[in-house]
Design a protein around this motif. Sequence first.
Motif, PDB file in Angstrom:
ATOM      1  N   PRO A  92      17.872   9.535  -8.839  1.00  0.00           N
ATOM      2  CA  PRO A  92      17.412   9.821  -7.462  1.00  0.00           C
ATOM      3  C   PRO A  92      16.087   9.160  -7.118  1.00  0.00           C
ATOM      4  CG  PRO A  92      18.267  11.805  -8.498  1.00  0.00           C
ATOM      5  CD  PRO A  92      18.212  10.753  -9.578  1.00  0.00           C
ATOM      6  N   ILE A  93      15.271   8.846  -8.122  1.00  0.00           N
ATOM      7  CA  ILE A  93      13.976   8.208  -7.839  1.00  0.00           C
ATOM      8  C   ILE A  93      14.000   6.731  -8.218  1.00  0.00           C
ATOM      9  CG2 ILE A  93      11.551   8.111  -8.550  1.00  0.00           C
ATOM     10  CD1 ILE A  93      11.551  11.134  -8.636  1.00  0.00           C
ATOM     11  N   ALA A  99      16.897   0.079  -5.415  1.00  0.00           N
ATOM     12  CA  ALA A  99      17.720  -0.288  -4.247  1.00  0.00           C
ATOM     13  C   ALA A  99      16.840  -0.822  -3.120  1.00  0.00           C
ATOM     14  CB  ALA A  99      18.508   0.927  -3.772  1.00  0.00           C
ATOM     15  N   LEU A 100      15.668  -0.216  -2.947  1.00  0.00           N
ATOM     16  CA  LEU A 100      14.733  -0.717  -1.934  1.00  0.00           C
ATOM     17  C   LEU A 100      14.287  -2.136  -2.260  1.00  0.00           C
ATOM     18  CD1 LEU A 100      12.550   2.462  -1.285  1.00  0.00           C
ATOM     19  CD2 LEU A 100      14.036   1.295   0.355  1.00  0.00           C
ATOM     20  N   GLU A 101      14.163  -2.436  -3.550  1.00  0.00           N
ATOM     21  CA  GLU A 101      13.790  -3.804  -3.927  1.00  0.00           C
ATOM     22  C   GLU A 101      14.853  -4.799  -3.466  1.00  0.00           C
ATOM     23  OE1 GLU A 101      14.401  -4.957  -7.828  1.00  0.00           O
ATOM     24  OE2 GLU A 101      13.345  -6.864  -7.619  1.00  0.00           O
ATOM     25  N   VAL A 102      16.123  -4.428  -3.703  1.00  0.00           N
ATOM     26  CA  VAL A 102      17.215  -5.330  -3.315  1.00  0.00           C
ATOM     27  C   VAL A 102      17.240  -5.520  -1.800  1.00  0.00           C
ATOM     28  CG1 VAL A 102      19.723  -5.610  -3.275  1.00  0.00           C
ATOM     29  CG2 VAL A 102      18.600  -4.729  -5.333  1.00  0.00           C
ATOM     30  N   VAL A 103      17.124  -4.412  -1.057  1.00  0.00           N
ATOM     31  CA  VAL A 103      17.257  -4.472   0.398  1.00  0.00           C
ATOM     32  C   VAL A 103      16.094  -5.218   1.043  1.00  0.00           C
ATOM     33  CG1 VAL A 103      17.316  -3.074   2.501  1.00  0.00           C
ATOM     34  CG2 VAL A 103      18.664  -2.386   0.503  1.00  0.00           C
ATOM     35  N   THR A 104      14.883  -4.911   0.623  1.00  0.00           N
ATOM     36  CA  THR A 104      13.713  -5.470   1.304  1.00  0.00           C
ATOM     37  C   THR A 104      13.243  -6.794   0.719  1.00  0.00           C
ATOM     38  OG1 THR A 104      12.159  -4.281  -0.130  1.00  0.00           O
ATOM     39  CG2 THR A 104      12.901  -3.152   1.855  1.00  0.00           C
ATOM     40  N   ALA A 105      13.388  -6.968  -0.565  1.00  0.00           N
ATOM     41  CA  ALA A 105      12.818  -8.148  -1.210  1.00  0.00           C
ATOM     42  C   ALA A 105      13.860  -9.232  -1.490  1.00  0.00           C
ATOM     43  CB  ALA A 105      12.135  -7.741  -2.521  1.00  0.00           C
ATOM     44  N   SER A 142       9.133  -7.462  -4.105  1.00  0.00           N
ATOM     45  CA  SER A 142       9.881  -7.143  -5.320  1.00  0.00           C
ATOM     46  C   SER A 142       8.939  -6.574  -6.386  1.00  0.00           C
ATOM     47  CB  SER A 142      10.578  -8.409  -5.837  1.00  0.00           C
ATOM     48  OG  SER A 142      11.244  -8.142  -7.049  1.00  0.00           O
ATOM     49  N   THR A 143       7.797  -7.212  -6.542  1.00  0.00           N
ATOM     50  CA  THR A 143       6.816  -6.709  -7.511  1.00  0.00           C
ATOM     51  C   THR A 143       6.348  -5.311  -7.131  1.00  0.00           C
ATOM     52  OG1 THR A 143       6.072  -8.995  -7.817  1.00  0.00           O
ATOM     53  CG2 THR A 143       4.643  -7.259  -8.674  1.00  0.00           C
ATOM     54  N   THR A 144       6.218  -5.062  -5.829  1.00  0.00           N
ATOM     55  CA  THR A 144       5.757  -3.747  -5.367  1.00  0.00           C
ATOM     56  C   THR A 144       6.694  -2.642  -5.817  1.00  0.00           C
ATOM     57  OG1 THR A 144       4.756  -4.768  -3.423  1.00  0.00           O
ATOM     58  CG2 THR A 144       5.152  -2.396  -3.327  1.00  0.00           C
ATOM     59  N   TRP A 145       8.001  -2.826  -5.558  1.00  0.00           N
ATOM     60  CA  TRP A 145       8.942  -1.756  -5.897  1.00  0.00           C
ATOM     61  C   TRP A 145       9.116  -1.612  -7.407  1.00  0.00           C
ATOM     62  CZ3 TRP A 145       9.059   1.221  -2.110  1.00  0.00           C
ATOM     63  CH2 TRP A 145       9.153   0.763  -0.794  1.00  0.00           C
ATOM     64  N   ILE A 146       9.137  -2.721  -8.115  1.00  0.00           N
ATOM     65  CA  ILE A 146       9.266  -2.644  -9.575  1.00  0.00           C
ATOM     66  C   ILE A 146       8.064  -1.924 -10.181  1.00  0.00           C
ATOM     67  CG2 ILE A 146       9.304  -3.994 -11.706  1.00  0.00           C
ATOM     68  CD1 ILE A 146      11.942  -4.001 -10.259  1.00  0.00           C
ATOM     69  N   MET A 147       6.880  -2.291  -9.721  1.00  0.00           N
ATOM     70  CA  MET A 147       5.682  -1.654 -10.277  1.00  0.00           C
ATOM     71  C   MET A 147       5.581  -0.195  -9.862  1.00  0.00           C
ATOM     72  SD  MET A 147       4.360  -3.729 -12.293  1.00  0.00           S
ATOM     73  CE  MET A 147       2.969  -2.665 -12.669  1.00  0.00           C
ATOM     74  N   SER A 148       6.052   0.139  -8.653  1.00  0.00           N
ATOM     75  CA  SER A 148       6.036   1.538  -8.240  1.00  0.00           C
ATOM     76  C   SER A 148       6.969   2.354  -9.131  1.00  0.00           C
ATOM     77  CB  SER A 148       6.472   1.650  -6.775  1.00  0.00           C
ATOM     78  OG  SER A 148       6.513   3.005  -6.378  1.00  0.00           O
TER      79      SER A 148
END
Length: 495
Positions: A92-93, A99-105, A142-148
């Motif tokens: 869930p997290i 998924a946000l990485e795929v959609v936005t980045a 992409s780096t943002t979501w992965i690091m988050s």
Amino acid sequence: MFDLTMLDLSRIQFALTAAFHMVFPAVTVGLSLFLVVVYALYMRTDNPAYRSIYRFFRNLFAIGFGLGIVSGIMLTFQFGLNWGPFANATGPIVGTLLALEVVTAFFLEAAFLGIMIYGEGRFPRKVVLFATAMVALGAFLSTTWIMSSNSWMQTPAGFDFVNGQFVPTDWLAVIFNPSFPLRYIHMVVATILSSALLVTGVGAWYLIRGTHTEFARRTFSMGLGFLAIFAPLELYTGDALGQDILAEYQPAKLAAAEGNWGSENTGWNLLILPNRDAEENTFQLGVPFAGSLIVNHDFTFSEAVGGMDEFSEEELPPIMWTFYGFRIMLAAAGVIVLLAATSVVLRVRGELFSARWFHWLSMLAIPAGVVGIVAGWVTSEVGRQPWVVYGELATSETVSNLAPASLVFSVALILGTYAALFGTYVYYLVRAMKSGPESVSDDGDDDFDVEDDDLPGDDGAFTLDAPREYVGSGSGGRSAAGRAYFRIDGAGEVR
């Protein structure tokens, strides 16, 4: 080999995959920013040297980007195959953030990468610059979501644990978890430094060979400029991570990284050989009093560094990996800082392009950034063991129950495949350097600057600001492939 447990094999496979994948974002994320800067300079100055630099490193970016995607997909597969319980618990997290990485980045990069690579001569320069900027934005997103996502596993926040799953209750707390801001900046700057080392090293290579001089001087100078600007920021964020995050949230990792068992040592260890059973170092070599200054910022050199005796055996991570991963990362950072500082001195003295020894040093330092990132990643990931979600979920509880033989086979297959891919990548880099960039005197075919698309009597043909290519005769416009060509008027003049 077969004495290894399922957990050991799965961790080895994931470590190999992650380490290989890390090489490509380490280079391409920072390189995307460099390409934006270079193309903007080209548009502003119309100097073909910048166009030559852009095209050369754009090709290196493209192949690195492709290999990064392939290796990243392998990581995603492993979450579902080797780490099924982990995927179920954190889905869930972690699943949402990925998924946000795929959609936005990823979609953003995929949409504009084609224009960036093939758009010159087919689109105006402003469009090419915009596409390059969008690709860079995608890389940083992409780096943002992965690091988050990874930082949440290091310092989890904003969730409830319901029916075996981490359920988000506050997405802002999840995304901006305590370690995310510093870890994100630290990682982004690290990728910029890695790319700057590649750019600098390529420039140094041509300075040593005495070829492509203008390309080499501008590349060398720009790469070192990036190093001089960002190296101090990397040192600051790295130190702040130790002081503000590790000391408060992961003290066992910090103790293992310093390699002290007791809490009376004021020195800083360079080498240790730990003995976990005896809870002591069989061998230890350090710099006296340096630990007080480096770890505690104590200028009296009297405050001791915290030891591992403050934690139980179950709380301590693998010491050797954590300690030496941290030391290798620091050594790589030292090389970068030394290179940046020396470049500033040489630049001020006007010797930047004549100090041959420095050119050799710059070329040999190309791998330092990637080595530092991989070593830092080992320190971070191994150092949080035995937890996969720190303090909440043990790694041993998250491995899938697979057949050992199949896992051994897949580890060997991945190792062989990655060795071949990495060898191919290095071969391509070496071949590209040997081939060299295009000559800055080449006209190229990048210009598509429409100065006036509505001339009197215009029949749809384009007027271009400089001759680039002649295709056919008579009126101009676009070829079937979309390339612009000129119109020859009745007086035989090219318009």
